[in-house]
Design a protein around this motif. Structure first.
Motif, mmCIF file in Angstrom:
data_model
loop_
_atom_site.group_PDB
_atom_site.id
_atom_site.type_symbol
_atom_site.label_atom_id
_atom_site.label_comp_id
_atom_site.label_asym_id
_atom_site.label_seq_id
_atom_site.Cartn_x
_atom_site.Cartn_y
_atom_site.Cartn_z
ATOM 1 N N PHE A 1 -5.169 -3.118 -1.480
ATOM 2 C CA PHE A 1 -6.112 -3.258 -2.457
ATOM 3 C C PHE A 1 -6.873 -1.687 -2.834
ATOM 4 O O PHE A 1 -7.007 -1.410 -3.869
ATOM 5 C CB PHE A 1 -7.249 -4.276 -2.429
ATOM 6 N N GLU A 2 -7.353 -1.251 -1.712
ATOM 7 C CA GLU A 2 -7.886 0.132 -1.813
ATOM 8 C C GLU A 2 -6.914 1.184 -2.131
ATOM 9 O O GLU A 2 -7.517 1.813 -3.099
ATOM 10 C CB GLU A 2 -8.693 0.320 -0.596
ATOM 11 N N VAL A 3 -5.901 1.358 -1.532
ATOM 12 C CA VAL A 3 -4.977 2.103 -1.778
ATOM 13 C C VAL A 3 -4.334 2.104 -3.344
ATOM 14 O O VAL A 3 -4.305 3.302 -4.080
ATOM 15 C CB VAL A 3 -3.753 2.134 -0.984
ATOM 16 N N ALA A 4 -4.214 0.694 -3.824
ATOM 17 C CA ALA A 4 -3.590 0.618 -5.138
ATOM 18 C C ALA A 4 -4.618 1.026 -6.209
ATOM 19 O O ALA A 4 -4.594 1.656 -7.159
ATOM 20 C CB ALA A 4 -3.324 -1.049 -5.370
ATOM 21 N N ALA B 1 0.799 -1.057 0.119
ATOM 22 C CA ALA B 1 0.004 0.078 0.087
ATOM 23 C C ALA B 1 1.020 1.157 -0.229
ATOM 24 O O ALA B 1 0.565 2.244 -0.864
ATOM 25 C CB ALA B 1 -1.012 -0.056 1.121
ATOM 26 N N ARG B 2 1.881 1.111 0.834
ATOM 27 C CA ARG B 2 2.898 2.381 0.798
ATOM 28 C C ARG B 2 3.315 2.628 -0.372
ATOM 29 O O ARG B 2 3.610 3.738 -0.955
ATOM 30 C CB ARG B 2 3.894 2.131 1.899
ATOM 31 N N ALA B 3 4.028 1.703 -1.184
ATOM 32 C CA ALA B 3 4.558 1.552 -2.469
ATOM 33 C C ALA B 3 3.536 2.239 -3.519
ATOM 34 O O ALA B 3 3.774 3.297 -4.228
ATOM 35 C CB ALA B 3 4.955 0.390 -2.925
ATOM 36 N N ARG C 1 -2.693 -5.635 -9.365
ATOM 37 C CA ARG C 1 -2.720 -6.928 -9.761
ATOM 38 C C ARG C 1 -2.205 -7.876 -8.426
ATOM 39 O O ARG C 1 -3.087 -8.606 -7.884
ATOM 40 C CB ARG C 1 -2.101 -7.619 -10.895
ATOM 41 N N ASP C 2 -1.208 -7.378 -7.848
ATOM 42 C CA ASP C 2 -0.503 -8.129 -6.791
ATOM 43 C C ASP C 2 -1.259 -7.944 -5.516
ATOM 44 O O ASP C 2 -1.604 -8.853 -4.804
ATOM 45 C CB ASP C 2 0.951 -7.453 -6.512
ATOM 46 N N ALA C 3 -1.917 -6.940 -5.089
ATOM 47 C CA ALA C 3 -2.862 -6.598 -4.300
ATOM 48 C C ALA C 3 -4.121 -7.198 -4.347
ATOM 49 O O ALA C 3 -4.635 -7.952 -3.138
ATOM 50 C CB ALA C 3 -3.057 -4.863 -3.996
ATOM 51 N N ARG C 4 -4.621 -7.494 -5.426
ATOM 52 C CA ARG C 4 -6.033 -8.107 -5.689
ATOM 53 C C ARG C 4 -5.831 -9.725 -5.147
ATOM 54 O O ARG C 4 -6.797 -10.171 -4.525
ATOM 55 C CB ARG C 4 -6.585 -8.169 -7.120
#
Length: 434
Positions: free
Chosen positions: A379-382, A304-306, A405-408
């Motif tokens: 997911f939300e931040v991305a 999320a930070r990235a 895609r990674d976060a999902r």
């Protein structure tokens, strides 16, 4: 005049704390936001891991994301360069186990967040590598501790073709009233002083295609038929006769993480390879999920930070309407809530990690809050970051689409968030309640 106070002034007393502030206060936050003071060890480790994440993980992760799964694990793959550099860090269950509980509880989420900031998939491959060694240490089995050193490439096999997140619900708490588990796809049969393994694990075994040792969770048969509630946890050497692997999984996100099926055909091992038998199986499930859920929370706080950092930088560069888009109200509003969620996720993960490291028994429902909060935040931040990038956020030229895609994928792995929330809720119930 009436009401005038003699000696009153519109200026602050020069000795007051506020008098030293700038006339228009503006605080530049640290790399990880409103971070409290770290110890020297924590600060140095954070800096070292961040350098590794930036210089090694990010470029390797991007390269692997664009390869076929088979290319990703080939002998000339950059994955092996990444692994070689990672081993130089010396971070593993043995070295971390030498720290005090409090030191480890504070340091591990810092490390895992930096890994996640570097690349989600490579972070998970690091975590999966450590799990067999960690379980050997937790079991106190000196044979397994020596047999599988922390440099071994580990994998974690729990989900099956017919059993996903229900594999985590060994107590059956979240089952429908008319639901049944059905026949397990993998069974360990205990015969005298041996255990015989037959069946398969699903294509989602992290590190399955490359592992040297597997920490296997499966149903056990002690003579009365297979029982998933009284299973077995076994460290299986992947070179053992009867072990084979399926093809490498091709997937939407976390492509740098190699995943694939594992098959067991009359794999016979001495009982010394068993970490936990049927009587201790629920303890073993509890142990590995407490660890994995906290680490997932930290990793995806880093993800999320990235995403936030990319969106924040882009919002200062991209102009619309004659000004940088960060000057538009909705963009500033969106960035603030992205930042807020990350701060909350990090605080939660660090708090729970410290609690679980120091508690006599770690709290699984607390660890579940880390996994759900960290992954949902990522997911939300991305997603919000893509909205700030606009159409550019959908192009592979920009790294944010890969992060999304990674976060999902994280909302499903290590137990889908919906089931974890159900399990966590049931674990909040007092045992004596009816």
């Amino acid at each position: 005049m009436p009401g005038t106070v003699v000696g009153a002034s519109l200026s602050l007393d020069p000795g007051s704390p506020m008098a030293t502030w700038p006339a228009k206060p503006h605080v530049k936050l640290g790399v990880t936001g409103a971070e409290p003071v770290l110890s020297e060890t924590e600060r140095e480790m954070q800096r070292s891991v961040r350098t590794f994440a930036e210089k090694v993980m990010r470029p390797v992760g991007i390269a692997l994301d664009r390869m076929t799964p088979e290319q990703g694990i080939a002998k000339d793959s950059p994955y092996w360069d990444f692994r070689k550099e990672y081993l130089k860090l010396g971070l593993n269950p043995h070295s971390l186990g030498a720290l005090s509980n409090e030191e480890r509880g504070r340091l591990l989420p810092i490390i895992m967040e930096e890994f996640g900031w570097g690349d989600a998939g490579l972070s998970i491959t690091i975590g999966a590598c450590q799990l067999p060694s960690m379980m050997a240490l937790l079991s106190g089995n000196s044979f397994l501790i020596e047999r599988f050193p922390p440099e071994s490439i580990g994998c974690w096999a729990i989900t099956e073709p017919d059993h996903g997140s229900d594999s985590l619900d060994v107590s059956g708490q979240a089952f429908h009233a008319q639901g049944v588990y059905g026949r397990p796809n993998c069974i360990a049969t205990i015969k005298g002083d041996e255990v015989v393994i037959n069946g398969q694990k699903a294509a989602w075994v992290s590190n399955g295609p490359i592992a040297e040792v597997c920490v296997l969770y499966c149903a056990a048969d002690s003579g009365n038929g297979p029982d998933p509630k009284r299973g077995c946890t076994i460290l299986v050497p992947m070179e053992a006769p009867g072990v084979s692997r399926g093809k490498v999984l091709d997937k939407i996100g976390q492509r740098p993480l190699p995943q694939g099926e594992i098959f067991f055909d009359n794999v016979t091992l001495p009982l010394s390879y068993v970490v936990a038998g049927p009587d201790d199986f629920q303890r073993a499930v509890h142990a590995i999920h407490c660890e994995a859920n906290c680490q997932m929370g930290a990793v995806f706080t880093g993800v999320a930070r990235a995403a936030f950092e990319l969106a924040h930088a882009y919002a200062h560069e991209r102009k619309q309407g004659g000004v940088p888009i960060v000057r538009h109200q909705n963009v500033a509003y969106r960035l603030f809530h992205m930042y807020r969620k990350i701060e909350a996720s990090r605080a939660l993960v660090q708090r729970v990690s410290l609690f679980n490291a120091c508690a006599p028994v770690p709290a699984l429902h607390a660890a579940m809050t880390c996994k759900i909060t960290g992954t949902q935040t990522a997911f939300e931040v991305a997603s919000d970051a893509i909205q700030i990038f606009g159409g550019n956020g959908l192009a592979r030229e920009y790294p944010i689409e890969k992060i999304f895609r990674d976060a999902r994928a994280s909302l499903i792995e290590d137990g889908c968030n919906e089931l974890l929330a159900l399990k966590g809720g049931f674990n909040l119930i007092h045992p004596d309640a009816w």
